[in-house]
Design a protein around this motif. Structure first.
Motif, PDB file in Angstrom:
ATOM      1  N   ARG A  61     -14.940 -37.373   4.911  1.00  0.00           N
ATOM      2  CA  ARG A  61     -15.941 -38.417   5.189  1.00  0.00           C
ATOM      3  C   ARG A  61     -15.294 -39.797   5.143  1.00  0.00           C
ATOM      4  NH1 ARG A  61     -20.971 -38.345   1.295  1.00  0.00           N
ATOM      5  NH2 ARG A  61     -21.995 -37.096   2.922  1.00  0.00           N
TER       6      ARG A  61
ATOM      7  N   CYS B 177     -13.177 -40.554   8.219  1.00  0.00           N
ATOM      8  CA  CYS B 177     -13.998 -40.888   9.384  1.00  0.00           C
ATOM      9  C   CYS B 177     -14.509 -42.330   9.304  1.00  0.00           C
ATOM     10  CB  CYS B 177     -15.178 -39.926   9.494  1.00  0.00           C
ATOM     11  SG  CYS B 177     -14.732 -38.265  10.027  1.00  0.00           S
ATOM     12  N   VAL B 178     -14.948 -42.730   8.123  1.00  0.00           N
ATOM     13  CA  VAL B 178     -15.450 -44.092   7.941  1.00  0.00           C
ATOM     14  C   VAL B 178     -14.322 -45.097   8.125  1.00  0.00           C
ATOM     15  CG1 VAL B 178     -16.438 -45.714   6.270  1.00  0.00           C
ATOM     16  CG2 VAL B 178     -17.358 -43.399   6.436  1.00  0.00           C
TER      17      VAL B 178
ATOM     18  N   GLY C 186     -21.685 -45.806   8.477  1.00  0.00           N
ATOM     19  CA  GLY C 186     -21.379 -44.459   8.018  1.00  0.00           C
ATOM     20  C   GLY C 186     -22.458 -43.914   7.105  1.00  0.00           C
TER      21      GLY C 186
ATOM     22  N   LEU D 182     -19.734 -38.962  13.109  1.00  0.00           N
ATOM     23  CA  LEU D 182     -18.884 -40.102  12.751  1.00  0.00           C
ATOM     24  C   LEU D 182     -17.689 -40.214  13.686  1.00  0.00           C
ATOM     25  CD1 LEU D 182     -18.895 -39.915   8.826  1.00  0.00           C
ATOM     26  CD2 LEU D 182     -20.123 -41.528  10.280  1.00  0.00           C
TER      27      LEU D 182
END
Length: 400
Positions: A305, A308-309, A336, A353
């Motif tokens: 995560r 991706c952010v 996000g 994302l």
């Protein structure tokens, strides 16, 4: 008269609406506007077909909670009535008002049921005492205040004998609380009840989690059976579950130095990602292994995560080069956050994302001041829906 559908009593100097109004079971419209009537009888709810209730320019100060049972009401006119000042939150919506009264009616009914059941069962020995009746009344009031959610309050009523304190079941013990006190019994009972209600809520949360854990145990058993199908002895499942649940006791989290105790959430996670957490060979299953695999997966999803952010932040940094890095970073994280639906990233979230990052030039506005995370999220959803519709149309066209 029972067949009457419309009744116009407006401007007739009526001060009291008789309870016999309940006999008009087919009534659909009732006009009482322009009368000095100050209250509406609770029996009105028997007019279940009533759709319109006009109370304009009356002295009505309150509506009976039973009006919430009248599901056909779509118009209650309360213009120029004392009650208007109390209903600002409803914005003139009859639907909201009926829903509010319905909730009030159900909660009041539950409170009455709770008080009656407690006096008839758990507190039977002190029910005839003034102190006993007062204490139960205050306990019920305090508990209702602690549980604003209607479904939770229903559960409390169902489990009252298990949740309410037993120390007030003894006449001797109860008298000792009020001995030597001639005044302010109500205040004493209220203060005690507020503390007891807090303890009861804590017990309820604990009991609910225990029940949820039992339910999740059944769900996990089904998952295990589905994963290993005919590659295991069904008799082994009970042992595996005991070993797994042993690792999710609150003390284990405290020993790890954690202030939170997401035992139930972690069990749900194990069930959700069972195929990625349980080993290929069922003979190697242990509670320690399952928990370690869970922690490893949680860490991986957290890292995925964050990657991706960070990719989104990198992409929009070039787009908003005139802004402070901290501002761009904050925007990227807020966007996000819009896609988070669970404690840990799901495959759908990570995919979305990545799409955000790939289409950042199209989704983020040229002006930073116009970059609203909610609008960006909405635009993304609109584009995704349009793409899905186009794909569906192409599929249909290909089948012809």
């Amino acid at each position: 008269m029972p067949t009457l559908i419309r009744l116009d009593l407006s401007n007739n100097s009526i001060g009291i609406l008789p309870v016999d109004i309940q006999r008009l079971v087919n009534l659909e419209s009732l006009w009482l506007n322009g009368n000095p009537v100050s209250s509406i009888p609770s029996e009105l709810h028997h007019c279940r077909k009533l759709k319109v209730l006009d109370l304009r320019d009356t002295l009505v100060e309150d509506l009976p909670r039973e009006v919430g049972r009248m599901k056909n009401l779509f118009k209650i006119d309360l213009q120029n009535t004392p009650i208007c000042n109390q209903l600002e939150g409803f914005s003139g919506s009859t639907e909201d008002l009926v829903a509010f009264l319905d909730n009030k009616d159900k909660r009041t009914t539950l409170a009455i049921t709770m008080e009656h059941d407690l006096l008839a069962n758990l507190y039977l020995e002190t029910a005839d005492m003034i102190e006993g009746g007062l204490m139960v009344k205050e306990l019920v009031k305090a508990v209702c205040a602690r549980f604003p959610d209607l479904d939770e309050l229903k559960n409390v009523v169902r489990n009252a004998d298990r949740l309410f304190p037993t120390r007030y079941t003894s006449p001797v013990a109860l008298r000792q609380i009020f001995v030597g006190v001639r005044k302010h019994w109500s205040e004493i009972a209220r203060k005690i009840s507020v503390k007891e209600a807090k303890k009861l809520q804590e017990s309820y949360i604990k009991l609910k989690r225990e029940n949820d854990m039992v339910k999740k145990s059944a769900d996990m058993e089904l998952k295990i059976s589905a994963i290993y199908y005919d590659n295991h002895d069904p008799a082994d499942i009970e042992g595996w579950l005991k070993s797994i649940y042993k690792e999710y006791k609150p003390q284990n989290y405290l020993d790890e130095g954690r202030k939170d105790c997401p035992d139930l959430e972690d069990i749900k996670f194990v069930i959700q990602f069972a195929t990625r957490i349980f080993p290929e060979d069922p003979n190697t299953i242990t509670g320690t292994l399952i928990r370690q695999n869970m922690l490893n997966l949680q860490k991986k999803l957290t890292v995925d995560r964050e990657k991706c952010v960070q990719s989104i932040i990198s992409s929009i940094t070039a787009l908003y080069s005139d802004r402070e890095p901290s501002q761009v970073k904050e925007l990227g994280r807020k966007v996000g956050k819009m896609f988070e639906r669970d404690r840990f990233a799901t495959e759908k979230e990570l995919l979305d994302l990545k799409k955000i990052n790939a289409d950042s030039q199209l989704l983020f506005p040229a002006e930073f001041s116009s970059a609203d995370p909610k609008l960006i999220f909405r635009l993304f959803k609109q584009r995704a829906a349009a793409a899905a519709a186009q794909l569906a149309a192409s599929s249909r066209g290909g089948l012809r």
